[in-house]
Design a protein around this motif. Structure first.
Motif, PDB file in Angstrom:
ATOM      1  N   VAL A 239       0.859  -1.186   0.000  1.00 24.14           N
ATOM      2  CA  VAL A 239       0.000   0.000   0.000  1.00 24.14           C
ATOM      3  C   VAL A 239       0.894   1.235   0.000  1.00 24.14           C
ATOM      4  CG1 VAL A 239      -1.770   1.304   1.223  1.00 24.14           C
ATOM      5  CG2 VAL A 239      -1.859  -1.192   1.214  1.00 24.14           C
ATOM      6  N   TYR A 240       0.859   1.971  -1.112  1.00 25.05           N
ATOM      7  CA  TYR A 240       1.640   3.199  -1.241  1.00 25.05           C
ATOM      8  C   TYR A 240       0.709   4.399  -1.082  1.00 25.05           C
ATOM      9  CZ  TYR A 240       5.816   0.876  -3.201  1.00 25.05           C
ATOM     10  OH  TYR A 240       6.949   0.125  -3.386  1.00 25.05           O
ATOM     11  N   SER A 241       1.141   5.370  -0.296  1.00 23.32           N
ATOM     12  CA  SER A 241       0.309   6.563  -0.092  1.00 23.32           C
ATOM     13  C   SER A 241       0.045   7.293  -1.398  1.00 23.32           C
ATOM     14  CB  SER A 241       0.957   7.514   0.926  1.00 23.32           C
ATOM     15  OG  SER A 241       2.158   8.080   0.419  1.00 23.32           O
ATOM     16  N   HIS A 242       1.028   7.300  -2.303  1.00 27.70           N
ATOM     17  CA  HIS A 242       0.842   8.050  -3.553  1.00 27.70           C
ATOM     18  C   HIS A 242      -0.141   7.358  -4.490  1.00 27.70           C
ATOM     19  CE1 HIS A 242       3.858   5.198  -5.201  1.00 27.70           C
ATOM     20  NE2 HIS A 242       3.335   5.495  -6.376  1.00 27.70           N
ATOM     21  N   GLU A 243      -0.432   6.092  -4.231  1.00 28.03           N
ATOM     22  CA  GLU A 243      -1.405   5.378  -5.056  1.00 28.03           C
ATOM     23  C   GLU A 243      -2.813   5.396  -4.465  1.00 28.03           C
ATOM     24  OE1 GLU A 243       1.659   2.141  -7.134  1.00 28.03           O
ATOM     25  OE2 GLU A 243       0.313   1.501  -5.517  1.00 28.03           O
ATOM     26  N   CYS A 244      -2.902   5.356  -3.138  1.00 24.99           N
ATOM     27  CA  CYS A 244      -4.228   5.318  -2.508  1.00 24.99           C
ATOM     28  C   CYS A 244      -4.710   6.692  -2.066  1.00 24.99           C
ATOM     29  CB  CYS A 244      -4.242   4.346  -1.331  1.00 24.99           C
ATOM     30  SG  CYS A 244      -3.272   4.853   0.103  1.00 24.99           S
ATOM     31  N   GLY A 245      -3.818   7.698  -2.054  1.00 24.58           N
ATOM     32  CA  GLY A 245      -4.212   9.047  -1.665  1.00 24.58           C
ATOM     33  C   GLY A 245      -4.393   9.245  -0.180  1.00 24.58           C
ATOM     34  N   ILE A 246      -3.855   8.332   0.627  1.00 28.48           N
ATOM     35  CA  ILE A 246      -3.954   8.413   2.090  1.00 28.48           C
ATOM     36  C   ILE A 246      -2.556   8.194   2.659  1.00 28.48           C
ATOM     37  CG2 ILE A 246      -5.111   7.556   4.161  1.00 28.48           C
ATOM     38  CD1 ILE A 246      -7.054   6.059   2.232  1.00 28.48           C
ATOM     39  N   ALA A 247      -2.185   8.995   3.655  1.00 24.38           N
ATOM     40  CA  ALA A 247      -0.866   8.861   4.268  1.00 24.38           C
ATOM     41  C   ALA A 247      -0.987   8.504   5.746  1.00 24.38           C
ATOM     42  CB  ALA A 247      -0.063  10.158   4.117  1.00 24.38           C
ATOM     43  N   LYS A 248      -0.037   7.725   6.232  1.00 24.77           N
ATOM     44  CA  LYS A 248       0.047   7.454   7.669  1.00 24.77           C
ATOM     45  C   LYS A 248       0.268   8.769   8.420  1.00 24.77           C
ATOM     46  CE  LYS A 248       3.578   4.788   6.934  1.00 24.77           C
ATOM     47  NZ  LYS A 248       4.752   3.930   7.161  1.00 24.77           N
ATOM     48  N   PRO A 249      -0.297   8.926   9.594  1.00 26.60           N
ATOM     49  CA  PRO A 249      -0.983   7.930  10.425  1.00 26.60           C
ATOM     50  C   PRO A 249      -2.505   7.896  10.277  1.00 26.60           C
ATOM     51  CG  PRO A 249      -0.571   9.873  11.739  1.00 26.60           C
ATOM     52  CD  PRO A 249      -0.006  10.156  10.359  1.00 26.60           C
ATOM     53  N   ASP A 250      -3.034   8.341   9.167  1.00 27.33           N
ATOM     54  CA  ASP A 250      -4.472   8.253   8.939  1.00 27.33           C
ATOM     55  C   ASP A 250      -4.908   6.792   9.095  1.00 27.33           C
ATOM     56  OD1 ASP A 250      -7.046   7.992   7.645  1.00 27.33           O
ATOM     57  OD2 ASP A 250      -6.666   9.878   6.610  1.00 27.33           O
ATOM     58  N   PRO A 251      -5.870   6.504   9.968  1.00 26.44           N
ATOM     59  CA  PRO A 251      -6.264   5.104  10.195  1.00 26.44           C
ATOM     60  C   PRO A 251      -6.765   4.398   8.947  1.00 26.44           C
ATOM     61  CG  PRO A 251      -7.839   6.618  11.213  1.00 26.44           C
ATOM     62  CD  PRO A 251      -6.646   7.427  10.820  1.00 26.44           C
ATOM     63  N   ARG A 252      -7.214   5.139   7.958  1.00 23.87           N
ATOM     64  CA  ARG A 252      -7.757   4.509   6.755  1.00 23.87           C
ATOM     65  C   ARG A 252      -6.703   3.733   5.975  1.00 23.87           C
ATOM     66  NH1 ARG A 252     -10.179   9.281   3.484  1.00 23.87           N
ATOM     67  NH2 ARG A 252      -8.255  10.237   4.301  1.00 23.87           N
ATOM     68  N   ILE A 253      -5.450   4.153   6.047  1.00 21.50           N
ATOM     69  CA  ILE A 253      -4.429   3.451   5.265  1.00 21.50           C
ATOM     70  C   ILE A 253      -4.115   2.090   5.876  1.00 21.50           C
ATOM     71  CG2 ILE A 253      -2.353   4.405   6.385  1.00 21.50           C
ATOM     72  CD1 ILE A 253      -1.170   4.661   3.500  1.00 21.50           C
ATOM     73  N   TYR A 254      -4.160   2.005   7.212  1.00 18.95           N
ATOM     74  CA  TYR A 254      -3.943   0.718   7.877  1.00 18.95           C
ATOM     75  C   TYR A 254      -5.124  -0.216   7.610  1.00 18.95           C
ATOM     76  CZ  TYR A 254      -0.724   3.758  10.443  1.00 18.95           C
ATOM     77  OH  TYR A 254       0.243   4.661  10.782  1.00 18.95           O
ATOM     78  N   GLN A 255      -6.332   0.337   7.668  1.00 22.20           N
ATOM     79  CA  GLN A 255      -7.508  -0.478   7.402  1.00 22.20           C
ATOM     80  C   GLN A 255      -7.512  -0.970   5.959  1.00 22.20           C
ATOM     81  OE1 GLN A 255      -9.937  -1.416   9.840  1.00 22.20           O
ATOM     82  NE2 GLN A 255     -10.204  -2.893   8.170  1.00 22.20           N
ATOM     83  N   LEU A 256      -7.063  -0.114   5.044  1.00 21.34           N
ATOM     84  CA  LEU A 256      -6.966  -0.519   3.641  1.00 21.34           C
ATOM     85  C   LEU A 256      -6.024  -1.707   3.484  1.00 21.34           C
ATOM     86  CD1 LEU A 256      -7.559  -0.065   0.625  1.00 21.34           C
ATOM     87  CD2 LEU A 256      -5.669   1.588   0.601  1.00 21.34           C
ATOM     88  N   ALA A 257      -4.889  -1.656   4.169  1.00 25.80           N
ATOM     89  CA  ALA A 257      -3.935  -2.772   4.107  1.00 25.80           C
ATOM     90  C   ALA A 257      -4.570  -4.049   4.636  1.00 25.80           C
ATOM     91  CB  ALA A 257      -2.675  -2.434   4.888  1.00 25.80           C
ATOM     92  N   CYS A 258      -5.310  -3.942   5.731  1.00 29.42           N
ATOM     93  CA  CYS A 258      -5.990  -5.116   6.287  1.00 29.42           C
ATOM     94  C   CYS A 258      -7.020  -5.654   5.306  1.00 29.42           C
ATOM     95  CB  CYS A 258      -6.675  -4.748   7.605  1.00 29.42           C
ATOM     96  SG  CYS A 258      -5.542  -4.393   8.961  1.00 29.42           S
ATOM     97  N   ASP A 259      -7.802  -4.764   4.736  1.00 32.77           N
ATOM     98  CA  ASP A 259      -8.844  -5.182   3.798  1.00 32.77           C
ATOM     99  C   ASP A 259      -8.247  -5.905   2.594  1.00 32.77           C
ATOM    100  OD1 ASP A 259     -10.681  -4.016   5.492  1.00 32.77           O
ATOM    101  OD2 ASP A 259     -10.948  -2.206   4.268  1.00 32.77           O
TER     102      ASP A 259
END
Length: 211
Positions: free
Chosen positions: A136-156
């Motif tokens: 999961v790259y922030s530049h591809e998903c448009g979300i950067a850590k520590p936004d919880p959505r990026i961790y949830q995206l990785a889990c999903d």
């Protein structure tokens, strides 16, 4: 509860940069362009921010640097070549081998606060796509850590719950972000310590996906 997945950050974990980071590059090119480093970074700050969440292409990055620094496209390309050298750093050989070994039993993934162009360069230099299930790259998903959505995206994308994941990062706020959604978050300070902490968690919550 069992651990089914192990997810790592990339920069500062699997890729190690010199302690001074980007400062020598900034100083070199700022001096070349007749700017103070802070002034140059101020002019380019929006480019870095946009590139980190994929709002700008690599060509637009180079054009923006040329315009912001008042220089040529060729000079901007030279600057970015130096930036990428520092960005990619050097491999943490021991930890990379450990991470690759975990893939034999666990689902594995990577989460990176990245920059447009990182996937292609890291794949060429480090072959991450060959050793892990997902990146999961922030530049591809448009979300950067520590936004919880990026961790949830990785889990999903791995098909696991946060409480089934061990996560390793070297930045405290990013460790806290992972812990906030329920991951077993480990703060990296040294390779041996990190591997020992992960092994302790894996032993405490035995599981695995590939066993």
């Amino acid at each position: 509860m069992a651990i089914r997945a192990v997810v790592f950050d990339i920069g500062g974990i699997l890729e190690l940069s010199a302690p001074e980071g980007f400062d020598p590059v900034d100083q070199k090119w700022a001096a070349r362009w007749g700017l103070e480093p802070d002034e140059m970074n101020g002019r380019l700050g929006d480019i870095w921010a946009r590139g980190a969440i994929g709002l700008i292409t690599e060509a637009e990055v180079v054009a923006g640097i040329a315009e912001g620094a008042g220089t040529s496209v060729a000079e901007a390309e030279g600057f970015m070549a130096d930036i990428w050298t520092v960005y990619l750093g050097t491999p943490n050989v021991e930890l990379t081998a450990y991470f690759e070994g975990l893939h034999q039993r666990y689902l594995t993934g990577l989460i990176s606060n990245s920059f447009v162009g990182a996937r292609e360069r890291e794949a060429a230099s480090y072959r991450y796509p060959e050793m892990t299930d997902d990146i999961v790259y922030s530049h591809e998903c448009g979300i950067a850590k520590p936004d919880p959505r990026i961790y949830q995206l990785a889990c999903d994308r791995l098909g696991v719950r946060p409480d089934e994941v061990v996560y390793l990062d070297d930045v405290e706020r990013c460790v806290a972000g992972a812990a906030a959604i329920g991951m077993h978050a480990v703060h990296y300070s040294a390779t041996a310590t990190a591997m020992a902490e992960i092994d302790t968690l894996l032993a405490a919550y035995p599981g695995g996906e590939r066993a």
